[in-house]
Scaffold this motif. Structure first.
Motif, short mmCIF file in Angstrom:
data_model
loop_
_atom_site.label_atom_id
_atom_site.label_comp_id
_atom_site.label_asym_id
_atom_site.label_seq_id
_atom_site.Cartn_x
_atom_site.Cartn_y
_atom_site.Cartn_z
N THR A 5 12.18 55.30 73.28
CA THR A 5 12.32 54.94 74.69
C THR A 5 12.17 56.19 75.53
OG1 THR A 5 13.82 53.12 74.17
CG2 THR A 5 13.87 53.93 76.43
N LYS A 14 11.53 52.97 85.95
CA LYS A 14 11.07 52.24 84.75
C LYS A 14 11.10 53.13 83.51
CE LYS A 14 9.64 48.52 87.01
NZ LYS A 14 10.18 47.22 86.83
N THR A 17 9.75 51.30 76.05
CA THR A 17 10.23 51.38 74.68
C THR A 17 9.09 50.92 73.79
OG1 THR A 17 12.51 50.98 75.33
CG2 THR A 17 11.98 50.60 73.02
N GLN A 40 6.09 39.21 77.51
CA GLN A 40 6.08 40.22 78.56
C GLN A 40 6.12 41.61 77.93
OE1 GLN A 40 5.84 39.61 82.08
NE2 GLN A 40 5.10 37.77 81.08
N CYS A 41 4.98 42.00 77.37
CA CYS A 41 4.89 43.30 76.72
C CYS A 41 3.41 43.69 76.59
CB CYS A 41 5.55 43.28 75.34
SG CYS A 41 4.83 42.10 74.19
N ILE A 110 7.29 47.85 75.73
CA ILE A 110 8.05 47.03 76.67
C ILE A 110 8.48 47.90 77.84
CG2 ILE A 110 10.13 45.62 76.96
CD1 ILE A 110 9.74 44.81 74.01
N HIS A 112 10.72 48.35 81.13
CA HIS A 112 12.02 47.81 81.55
C HIS A 112 12.75 48.79 82.45
CE1 HIS A 112 13.96 50.47 78.57
NE2 HIS A 112 12.91 50.20 77.82
N ASN A 116 18.15 46.99 80.71
CA ASN A 116 17.82 45.69 80.13
C ASN A 116 16.81 45.75 78.98
OD1 ASN A 116 15.73 46.39 81.79
ND2 ASN A 116 15.54 44.40 82.78
N THR A 117 16.89 46.80 78.17
CA THR A 117 15.96 46.95 77.05
C THR A 117 16.07 45.80 76.08
OG1 THR A 117 16.42 49.31 77.20
CG2 THR A 117 15.16 48.57 75.30
N MET A 120 14.75 42.37 77.31
CA MET A 120 13.29 42.36 77.44
C MET A 120 12.63 42.32 76.06
SD MET A 120 12.47 42.48 80.70
CE MET A 120 10.81 43.07 80.73
#
Length: 179
Positions: A5, A14, A17, A40-41, A110, A112, A116-117, A120
């Motif tokens: 990350t 933002k 990860t 969503q990635c 991802i 994020h 909120n890792t 997500m």
């Protein structure tokens, strides 16, 4: 190091990860879910990534472009793939760096906020039928000969710079140069 990350441009708030998967069995299904927006990635071919820095630079440019409403592609995830390419052609970039139905080794990115890792990542990672391995194993998967060809890196350049430095430099100068 299971995943990695990294904080992107501070002004965007933002992070990205990154996860590495090998022996993926359902890339066709993953690709369809990506296209439909169900996932969503960003999912890319691991063999074309020399170093995570390459992805981080592309992602950073994507989040900055998103912040200023200047995305070239439709989503921040396709923008990462576009930013990794030397081509200004969106379709070519997505085909080259995005996954195809036969891809076995993938990197999942991802984007994020700071808190909120897990939320997500949960749905995206659960959709992948493959072995999640340490991101540190990326060097085992990278196909450097293909990377050199795609980024047009010759041996003379490698005498004065590393492959990752050559790749990132070329990625970032595509707006100014024609290769």
């Amino acid at each position: 190091m299971e995943s990695c990350t990294v904080q992107l441009d501070e002004d965007t708030g933002k992070f990205i990860t990154l996860y590495l998967f090998i022996n993926v069995e359902n890339t066709e299904e993953i690709r369809k879910k990506l296209i439909s927006g169900e996932l969503q990635c960003c999912v890319m071919k691991a063999g074309l990534v020399v170093d995570l820095f390459q992805v981080i630079v592309a992602a950073n440019k994507a989040v900055v472009n998103e912040k200023f409403g200047k995305l070239t592609t439709r989503t921040i995830f396709t923008e990462i793939l576009f930013n990794m390419s030397l081509s200004k052609n969106i379709t070519q970039s997505l085909v080259k760096f995005g996954i195809d139905d036969k891809e076995k080794n993938i990197i999942v990115g991802i984007i994020h906020g700071s808190d909120n890792t897990e939320a997500m990542a949960k749905d995206s990672l659960a959709a992948i039928k493959g072995e999640r391995v340490s991101i540190g194993r990326l060097k085992e998967i990278t196909d450097t000969s293909v990377v050199k060809k795609i980024y047009k890196v010759d041996e003379s350049e490698l005498k004065v710079s590393s492959l990752v430095d050559c790749v990132v430099s070329k990625m970032n100068t595509k707006d100014f140069a024609s290769y």
